[in-house]
Write a protein that holds these residues in place. Structure first.
Motif, short mmCIF file in Angstrom:
data_model
loop_
_atom_site.label_atom_id
_atom_site.label_comp_id
_atom_site.label_asym_id
_atom_site.label_seq_id
_atom_site.Cartn_x
_atom_site.Cartn_y
_atom_site.Cartn_z
N THR A 248 -5.58 0.29 2.59
CA THR A 248 -5.68 -0.98 1.86
C THR A 248 -6.60 -0.84 0.65
OG1 THR A 248 -7.43 -1.91 3.31
CG2 THR A 248 -5.14 -2.24 3.98
N THR A 256 -1.38 -2.12 0.45
CA THR A 256 -1.06 -1.85 1.85
C THR A 256 -0.98 -0.36 2.15
OG1 THR A 256 1.33 -1.95 1.43
CG2 THR A 256 0.24 -4.01 2.09
N SER A 277 -0.74 -8.22 5.95
CA SER A 277 -0.73 -8.60 4.54
C SER A 277 -1.60 -7.65 3.72
CB SER A 277 -1.26 -10.03 4.39
OG SER A 277 -0.44 -10.94 5.09
N ARG A 279 -4.41 -6.40 1.40
CA ARG A 279 -5.75 -6.99 1.37
C ARG A 279 -6.78 -6.01 0.84
NH1 ARG A 279 -6.11 -8.35 7.54
NH2 ARG A 279 -3.93 -8.73 7.09
N SER A 298 -6.98 -11.50 0.16
CA SER A 298 -6.10 -11.31 -0.97
C SER A 298 -6.24 -12.56 -1.81
CB SER A 298 -4.65 -11.11 -0.53
OG SER A 298 -3.80 -10.96 -1.65
N TYR A 303 -8.48 -13.27 5.99
CA TYR A 303 -7.72 -12.93 7.18
C TYR A 303 -8.61 -12.76 8.41
CZ TYR A 303 -4.18 -11.88 3.68
OH TYR A 303 -3.29 -11.97 2.63
#
Length: 317
Positions: A248, A256, A277, A279, A298, A303
């Motif tokens: 990430t 990702t 997702s 991030r 993000s 998250y």
């Protein structure tokens, strides 16, 4: 900022190893800029920023039960963008940003007693966005930002409770770089310096207190067939079974991509992309044969999901 990276599409990912399992969500509030460390078979995650407030709660993750337990609250000022390391069965957390001030205090966590003890302040300038390593039961902290970009490097020895300045990073200054330990050496790369993503990649030898420049994360040091990640900031790293993993982060957009590093040959191999997702400013840790990624952001979205990564399996679409 430069050094754009193109995400792999699903067709390109099909033949890449790496499988993900969604585990029990992180039990604290969603956040970015937290710290994490592992002691024994348990991971610890705490501090960070939830988009409104800096935080000081701390949580223990037991992978054998897939469960989170709230632990003693971090006693220092609530903060984000701090660093952490482990040494001699204890966890250490310090530096960071409280929303107004750069910080330099440091704290030791004892998992057996579930208690925090303040240790000597970090002797460099107050800062945030530094890198940290654990090597030979000692901690190392360096780089970051104190109003200027930095490249100094310091060792903490818990046996003597003292800090010692070591040779500064053998490359660029950096904020929010990545770092990991592999086979007795430290590795540092990425991050931002004066608006540019740094592409140098460095190896630190604690026995000789020296830095070696490895192949950069750009085409200058590479053959046409070489695979490598582009530079990034706010990435996650962990080590598993003699390999390191870079996951990430951001190069202007949240990523990702997941890459495996083998120090034998200074080689990178792309793994199947992270299935959560995209991030940045997440935390990562390894327990047993698995890596874990949780928290992060993000844009303004933060998250609290937790993902387990097995780098040896082929993902089934």
């Amino acid at each position: 900022m430069i050094s754009a990276f193109t995400s792999c599409d699903s067709d390109e990912d099909e033949d890449l190893l790496g499988a993900y399992t969604k585990e029990s969500d992180f039990a604290g509030v969603a956040r970015s800029g937290a710290v994490s460390f592992v002691i024994g078979e348990k991971a610890y995650v705490g501090t960070g920023y939830d988009g409104k407030n800096r935080l000081k709660d701390f949580w223990e993750y037991d992978a054998s039960k897939s469960s989170w337990t709230k632990k003693a609250e971090f006693p220092g000022t609530a903060r984000s963008a701090a660093v952490s390391f482990t040494a001699n069965g204890k966890g250490y957390v310090g530096t960071g940003y409280d929303g107004l001030n750069y910080l330099k205090d440091f704290w030791e966590y004892d998992p057996e007693a579930d208690t925090w003890t303040q240790i000597a302040d970090f002797p460099g300038s107050a800062r945030y966005g530094s890198i940290a390593l654990s090597l030979e039961e000692k901690g190392y902290v360096g780089a970051g930002y104190d109003g200027n970009y930095l490249k100094d490097f310091w060792q903490y020895d818990p046996a003597t409770a003292t800090w010692t300045e070591k040779v500064g990073l053998g490359g660029s200054k950096r904020l929010n770089g990545f770092a990991f330990t592999l086979n007795g050496k430290g590795y540092v790369g990425g991050g931002v310096n004066n608006g540019l993503y740094e592409s140098d990649f460095l190896q630190y030898d604690p026995a000789t207190d020296t830095w070696t420049r490895l192949k950069a994360l750009n085409e200058d040091d590479r053959e046409d067939e070489d695979a490598y990640p582009s530079s990034r900031a706010l990435a996650v790293t962990f080590t598993l079974n003699g390999k390191a993993y870079l996951c990430t982060g951001t190069n202007g957009s949240a990523l990702t991509e997941v890459w495996e590093y083998n120090d034998l040959g200074d080689l990178w191999t792309q793994k199947y992309s992270f299935e959560g997702s995209a991030r940045e400013a997440a935390v990562g840790f390894a327990i047993g044969n698995y890596g874990y990624i949780t928290t992060g952001n993000s844009g303004s979205y933060r998250y609290d999901d937790l993902w387990k990564f097995d780098p040896t399996l082929l993902t089934e679409d």
